[in-house]
Design a protein around this motif. Structure first.
Motif, PDB file in Angstrom:
ATOM      1  N   ILE A   1      62.609 -51.013  24.257  1.00  0.00           N
ATOM      2  CA  ILE A   1      62.468 -51.496  22.884  1.00  0.00           C
ATOM      3  C   ILE A   1      61.016 -51.351  22.448  1.00  0.00           C
ATOM      4  O   ILE A   1      60.102 -51.780  23.164  1.00  0.00           O
TER       5      ILE A   1
ATOM      6  N   GLU B   1      57.572 -52.183  20.600  1.00  0.00           N
ATOM      7  CA  GLU B   1      56.959 -53.500  20.436  1.00  0.00           C
ATOM      8  C   GLU B   1      56.933 -53.980  18.983  1.00  0.00           C
ATOM      9  O   GLU B   1      57.051 -55.170  18.700  1.00  0.00           O
TER      10      GLU B   1
ATOM     11  N   ASP C   1      68.184 -51.443  16.193  1.00  0.00           N
ATOM     12  CA  ASP C   1      67.529 -50.316  16.852  1.00  0.00           C
ATOM     13  C   ASP C   1      68.065 -50.136  18.271  1.00  0.00           C
ATOM     14  O   ASP C   1      68.270 -49.009  18.718  1.00  0.00           O
TER      15      ASP C   1
ATOM     16  N   PRO D   1      61.223 -59.067  18.868  1.00  0.00           N
ATOM     17  CA  PRO D   1      62.125 -58.255  18.045  1.00  0.00           C
ATOM     18  C   PRO D   1      63.035 -59.148  17.218  1.00  0.00           C
ATOM     19  O   PRO D   1      63.364 -60.269  17.612  1.00  0.00           O
ATOM     20  N   SER D   2      63.460 -58.654  16.060  1.00  0.00           N
ATOM     21  CA  SER D   2      64.384 -59.383  15.201  1.00  0.00           C
ATOM     22  C   SER D   2      65.824 -59.059  15.588  1.00  0.00           C
ATOM     23  O   SER D   2      66.088 -58.107  16.339  1.00  0.00           O
TER      24      SER D   2
ATOM     25  N   ASP E   1      58.256 -54.175  15.040  1.00  0.00           N
ATOM     26  CA  ASP E   1      59.307 -54.047  14.024  1.00  0.00           C
ATOM     27  C   ASP E   1      60.639 -53.538  14.578  1.00  0.00           C
ATOM     28  O   ASP E   1      61.369 -52.809  13.890  1.00  0.00           O
ATOM     29  N   SER E   2      60.964 -53.886  15.792  1.00  0.00           N
ATOM     30  CA  SER E   2      62.247 -53.465  16.368  1.00  0.00           C
ATOM     31  C   SER E   2      63.304 -54.541  16.143  1.00  0.00           C
ATOM     32  O   SER E   2      62.997 -55.731  16.022  1.00  0.00           O
ATOM     33  N   THR E   3      64.550 -54.087  16.098  1.00  0.00           N
ATOM     34  CA  THR E   3      65.675 -55.019  15.972  1.00  0.00           C
ATOM     35  C   THR E   3      66.629 -54.831  17.141  1.00  0.00           C
ATOM     36  O   THR E   3      66.754 -53.723  17.687  1.00  0.00           O
TER      37      THR E   3
END
Length: 734
Positions: free
Chosen positions: A88, A90, A140, A132-133, A92-94
């Motif tokens: 993943i 670092e 993502d 992450p969101s 702005d990942s979801t």
């Protein structure tokens, strides 16, 4: 060399055989089939190819860890320790988490998903001060966790969303057919081959057009995933962008080439709103100039027949009583479908999906096969019907040759249109049938083999079971063209019921492939239809549809008779007992007791039914569910003794109910020694195997007296195939 990974591909009920064929066609070889999925070893490009090209797969998973998790705390700690920063990004990942539990202490899927999400988020907070969101729709990275018996498999979901979502569905109707189910039905109906030969396709109740679009994509060699704009690997940190770009480009080239080969595909529906939805979806798929759809009532279709090819596939998803129609009124609809096909599309095959297979009888068509599939939460059957009037492939452009046989010159059994090779095949069947019938009646045998690949063009094994026929197709010889082999099989399936004068519905066809690596023969269907047959004065239940084998190995008939001859007054042990036929013979031979050992509850229950069918119901007959290898060791420790043992193990087994992998060639010495250790001083062990290249290691078994009785245990109906099995009588050396 590209890095190798292990992947898991999931599929819906009934679709694993189709998925296995797809993987093979994609060049993926290292596969292993499990319940609900197929695992394989390959590169990321291989996994991407499955995402892009599989028409029946649901998800493609990349397992990254296996954890023991009896408690939420263990689950959290195990997931938190994994290097998620390798997967993943670092910033702005979801993410999203799918969690499923089977027979585990953590039962609540939503709570399990929450703990997995917390573990990942907390690791990122600790390492980077960021988290992450969550995006449940198109994250993502989608993480899949499957907890079975408190063992968790943690995977990256490379598909990201169910692969049945092709990207062309912009309009819906009531109860639409899912794309992967439509594709599975078409593949099961051999549409890919039929389309190449110029056959047409009609869906008179097309709804939103799913059958029509999937049929066009199959016929035109269009990748089912080419329109998707979202996959689970595109924002994954280890994504191989170059491989994906190349695969997409190749798929587009194939699409452009294949569109020119698309056959006639026509759909219709009485509902104007359905037609509008279908046209919208067809246009979104880029197939508006390849598929014709119009609003028309079912009764209008006969008017179009004259303008369509003589042969085609009539495919339909009629209303179900459970969804959109009253079940007590639907039989009129099925009757109408049958009348239209019989009168106006007599050279066409038919495939119908229904939640009530009994309704199919109202069509009046000849059922060829049925396959269980799920349409969402509804358990359904796909019914395949033969053309009312068989059409040769060359009839699309010329008149077929007809061979008339005097034996069929009557009103009830009309002559079959066949090639010259087909006439030879029919004559061989009639000759074999006549030759064996008298012997079978005299021996009180109602089930026997009448044909075993006698002619190279027809690589079939054909067995009679009373008024039913069991047909198995072997892989054809290399010198036979594969397309020709398919044509010969279809011709044979027309000839067989005519020769034996039975309805087509009483002919079961299966494909038998040589076992490779860890492949095993597994369940084929789920019809649960048993019939009773006779053999040497005894009776047995057989099932011709649900498994590759029927429940009675016909080539062991004489071996079973030997068991009966030797069993009187002895304690009899049947290892790997299968459906207990040898135990029935032992009981008939007045054995003192019988013990049947097998790992399968299904087969043990079947064995008990066979014993009860013959009146053997006393407590002296035992049925033990166990791994035979483990049971043997315990029996030796318990100092058990048997006067007669029958040992017919599988050639290969990697059952989930046993540890490790069993191979008869590698493991037979240890197995025979263990079994022989249970013999009484004057006891006898009968050992048999169907492995063609098997070699008994007599040097390693020198402490035993061994007599090869293979030749004398080959029944009359197997004399054409003397390598069907090997068999030995084994005693303790005096």
């Amino acid at each position: 060399m590209a890095k190798q990974h292990k992947f898991t591909v999931t599929a819906a009920r009934g679709m694993l055989p189709l998925l296995a064929d797809e993987l093979k066609q994609l060049g993926i070889k290292n596969t292993k089939q499990d319940q609900g999925n197929i695992r394989f070893t390959g590169t990321l490009a291989d996994a991407y190819m499955v995402c892009l090209w599989s028409r029946v797969a649901i998800r493609v998973l990349l397992p990254i860890a296996h954890l023991h998790a009896e408690t939420p705390e263990q689950l959290y700690e195990g997931v938190n320790a994994l290097p998620w920063e390798e997967h993943i990004h670092e910033l702005d990942s979801t993410i999203a988490v799918d969690f499923n539990s089977f027979r585990s202490k953590i039962k609540h899927s939503q709570y399990g998903a929450q703990r997995v999400k917390d573990a990942i988020v907390d690791r990122f907070r600790t390492l980077f001060g960021l988290r992450p969101s969550v995006d449940l729709y198109q994250p993502d990275v989608r993480i899949n966790v499957y907890l079975k018996h408190n063992q968790a498999t943690v995977s990256i979901d490379l598909s990201g969303d169910s692969l049945h979502k092709r990207g062309y569905r912009v309009s819906n109707t009531t109860a639409p057919l899912k794309e992967h189910l439509a594709a599975a039905i078409l593949l099961s109906a051999e549409w890919q081959k039929l389309a190449r030969q110029g056959w047409a396709l009609i869906d008179p109740m097309c709804g939103s057009g799913t059958f029509l679009i999937e049929a066009a994509m199959i016929a035109a060699d269009i990748a089912p995933g080419i329109l998707r704009d979202y996959y689970g690997f595109t924002a994954w940190k280890q994504h191989d962008k170059d491989s994906w770009k190349q695969l997409k480009a190749d798929a587009e080239r194939r699409r452009q080439s294949g569109l020119a080969r698309c056959p006639v595909i026509v759909g219709g529906d009485a509902d104007a709103r359905a037609i509008e939805a279908a046209k919208n979806n067809i246009a979104e798929a880029g197939l508006h100039d390849r598929i014709q759809v119009n609003q028309r009532d079912l009764t209008e279709w006969p008017k179009l027949a004259a303008d369509l090819p003589k042969a085609g596939l009539f495919v339909c998803n009629p209303p179900y009583g459970e969804r959109i129609g009253r079940a007590d009124e639907l039989h009129y609809l099925y009757e109408s479908l049958g009348n239209i096909i019989n009168e106006s599309f007599s050279g066409w095959r038919t495939a119908l999906i229904t939640d009530n297979a009994q309704l199919g009888k109202f069509t009046g068509l000849t059922l060829f096969d049925s396959v269980p599939f799920d349409n969402g939460p509804i358990a359904c059957d796909v019914l395949f019907y033969r053309a009312p009037r068989p059409v040769r492939f060359n009839e699309l452009s010329s008149t077929p040759t007809q061979f008339v046989d005097e034996e069929f010159d009557d009103k009830e059994h009309a002559p079959v249109e066949m090639t010259e090779q087909g006439a030879m095949f029919a004559n061989r069947l009639k000759k074999n049938k006549k030759h064996l019938a008298k012997w079978a009646r005299k021996s009180d045998i109602s089930c026997y083999r009448v044909y075993d690949a006698d002619l190279p063009d027809y690589a079939l094994a054909i067995d009679l079971y009373d008024e039913h026929i069991h047909v198995q197709e072997y892989a054809p010889p290399k010198q036979i063209d594969p397309e020709k082999a398919i044509e010969r099989l279809q011709e044979a399936m027309q000839i067989i019921p005519e020769v034996f004068e039975v309805p087509v519905t009483q002919v079961a066809l299966k494909v038998r492939k040589k076992q490779r690596g860890k492949e095993q023969y597994e369940a084929q269907a789920a019809k649960n239809q048993r019939i009773e047959v006779r053999e040497n004065g005894l009776r047995f239940w057989v099932n011709l549809t649900d498994y590759l084998d029927t429940g009675l190995f016909l080539d062991h008939r004489d071996t079973r008779q030997l068991v009966r001859d030797l069993a009187k007054g002895k304690d009899f042990l049947n290892l790997f007992s299968y459906t207990g036929s040898a135990s029935v013979y032992a009981a008939a031979g007045q054995a003192k007791s019988t013990t049947s050992v097998d790992m399968s509850n299904t087969y043990l229950s079947w064995a008990e039914d066979n014993m009860h069918l013959n009146g053997f119901v006393s407590g002296q007959h035992r049925y033990v569910r166990a791994n035979c290898i483990e049971w043997l060791q315990q029996a030796i420790e318990d100092d058990k003794r048997y006067g007669l043992i029958f040992l017919d193990p599988p050639t290969f087994s990697n059952s989930s109910r046993m540890e490790g992998v069993f191979d008869i060639q590698r493991d037979h010495v240890a197995l025979i020694k263990q079994a022989a250790a249970l013999l009484t001083i004057d006891g006898e062990l009968i050992f048999s195997t169907n492995r063609r290249d098997f070699e008994l290691d007599t040097d390693a078994l020198s402490q035993l007296t061994i007599d090869d009785i293979s030749v004398t245990t080959i029944p009359r109906d197997f004399e054409r195939n003397k390598k069907i099995h090997r068999c030995w009588r084994i005693k303790l050396a005096v």
